[in-house]
Scaffold this active site. Structure first.
Site, PDB file in Angstrom:
ATOM      1  N   GLY A  76      -1.043   3.231  -9.044  1.00  0.00           N
ATOM      2  CA  GLY A  76       0.061   3.757  -8.266  1.00  0.00           C
ATOM      3  C   GLY A  76      -0.014   3.286  -6.831  1.00  0.00           C
ATOM      4  O   GLY A  76      -1.029   2.765  -6.374  1.00  0.00           O
ATOM      5  N   ALA A 151      -7.634   4.534   1.787  1.00  0.00           N
ATOM      6  CA  ALA A 151      -6.494   4.502   0.874  1.00  0.00           C
ATOM      7  C   ALA A 151      -6.944   4.897  -0.521  1.00  0.00           C
ATOM      8  O   ALA A 151      -8.142   4.863  -0.840  1.00  0.00           O
ATOM      9  CB  ALA A 151      -5.875   3.103   0.848  1.00  0.00           C
ATOM     10  N   GLY A 153      -5.443   4.746  -4.834  1.00  0.00           N
ATOM     11  CA  GLY A 153      -4.438   4.421  -5.840  1.00  0.00           C
ATOM     12  C   GLY A 153      -5.104   4.527  -7.193  1.00  0.00           C
ATOM     13  O   GLY A 153      -6.185   3.975  -7.396  1.00  0.00           O
ATOM     14  N   GLY A 164      -9.070   3.558  -7.814  1.00  0.00           N
ATOM     15  CA  GLY A 164      -9.775   4.582  -7.045  1.00  0.00           C
ATOM     16  C   GLY A 164      -9.447   4.577  -5.577  1.00  0.00           C
ATOM     17  O   GLY A 164      -8.292   4.758  -5.191  1.00  0.00           O
ATOM     18  N   CYS A 182       0.806   0.369   2.437  1.00  0.00           N
ATOM     19  CA  CYS A 182       1.335   1.545   1.736  1.00  0.00           C
ATOM     20  C   CYS A 182       2.753   1.896   2.171  1.00  0.00           C
ATOM     21  O   CYS A 182       3.183   3.043   2.060  1.00  0.00           O
ATOM     22  CB  CYS A 182       0.403   2.740   1.898  1.00  0.00           C
ATOM     23  SG  CYS A 182      -1.233   2.438   1.217  1.00  0.00           S
TER      24      CYS A 182
END
Length: 217
Positions: A76, A151, A153, A164, A182
């Protein structure tokens, strides 16, 4: 062989940068083995050569300049940068087994726990990492501005996680200039080194492991 819900989690640290396609293939393989009960859960700490990755929500306009290889990915999120000096943590857990004593696996709770893992890790170095409503990642406030320092995802297949988090230890922050990280244009990025904390990657790994144990067991 069935490792069950309480099997020891395997920690792996790669000393040399790992090519992104190689890392994805390894995660896919381990996630499948975890699902089959033939391998334990794993946290893999590594660095990548300089690359950009595009998550499932990536906007083409956010790729400002393809200075490095660009890899579409099933996680994601949007565009992000990985490179030397940034600690990447790939987390492969079986959420279904971990939720045996609960109502069931919870994706939002898992993401919240990943955020808390980063926040607690930063706290060990005296850095206050914070969530922001409507923004992915962990942020620090300084000199009247907010910068992103970490970050995350994730991808989850049949309740086994992979991909991760990433934490900026001492990367070349100019490399982020090739993307809109992002999708957030109005804020910048920072690192532990830029905050005046020249900690080693080994120190970060120790902090990550200690914080992970408190949150995930």
């Amino acid at each position: 062989m069935d490792f069950g819900p309480l099997s020891p989690l395997e920690w792996t640290i790669s000393d040399a940068p790992v090519a992104y396609p190689e890392a994805v293939a390894a995660m896919e393989s381990r996630a499948g083995a975890i699902l089959a009960g033939t391998a334990p859960e794993q946290v893999w700490l590594l660095e990548h050569p300089p690359i950009y990755t595009a998550g499932t929500s990536a906007n083409d306009a956010d790729l400002v300049e393809a200075r490095f290889p660009v890899y579409p990915t099933g996680r994601g999120g949007q565009y992000t940068y990985h490179g030397p000096g940034q600690r990447v943590g790939y987390v492969m857990l079986d959420l279904k087994r971990r939720a045996v004593s609960k109502k069931g696996p919870d994706v939002r709770a898992y993401v919240h726990d990943l955020e808390q893992w980063l926040i607690d890790t930063l706290g060990q170095f005296g850095v206050r990492g914070e969530r922001r409503e409507g923004r992915v990642g962990i942020w620090v406030t300084r000199d009247g501005r907010e910068d992103k320092i970490a970050a995350l995802g994730v991808r989850i297949r049949r309740w086994v996680t992979f991909h991760g988090v990433s934490l900026n230890v001492d990367p070349d922050l100019s490399h982020f200039g090739g993307i809109v990280p992002c999708g957030v244009r109005e804020h910048g990025v920072t690192s532990l080194a830029e905050l005046g904390l020249p900690v080693s990657m080994a120190d970060v790994d120790i902090a990550l492991k200690q914080s992970f144990g408190k949150i995930f067991g």
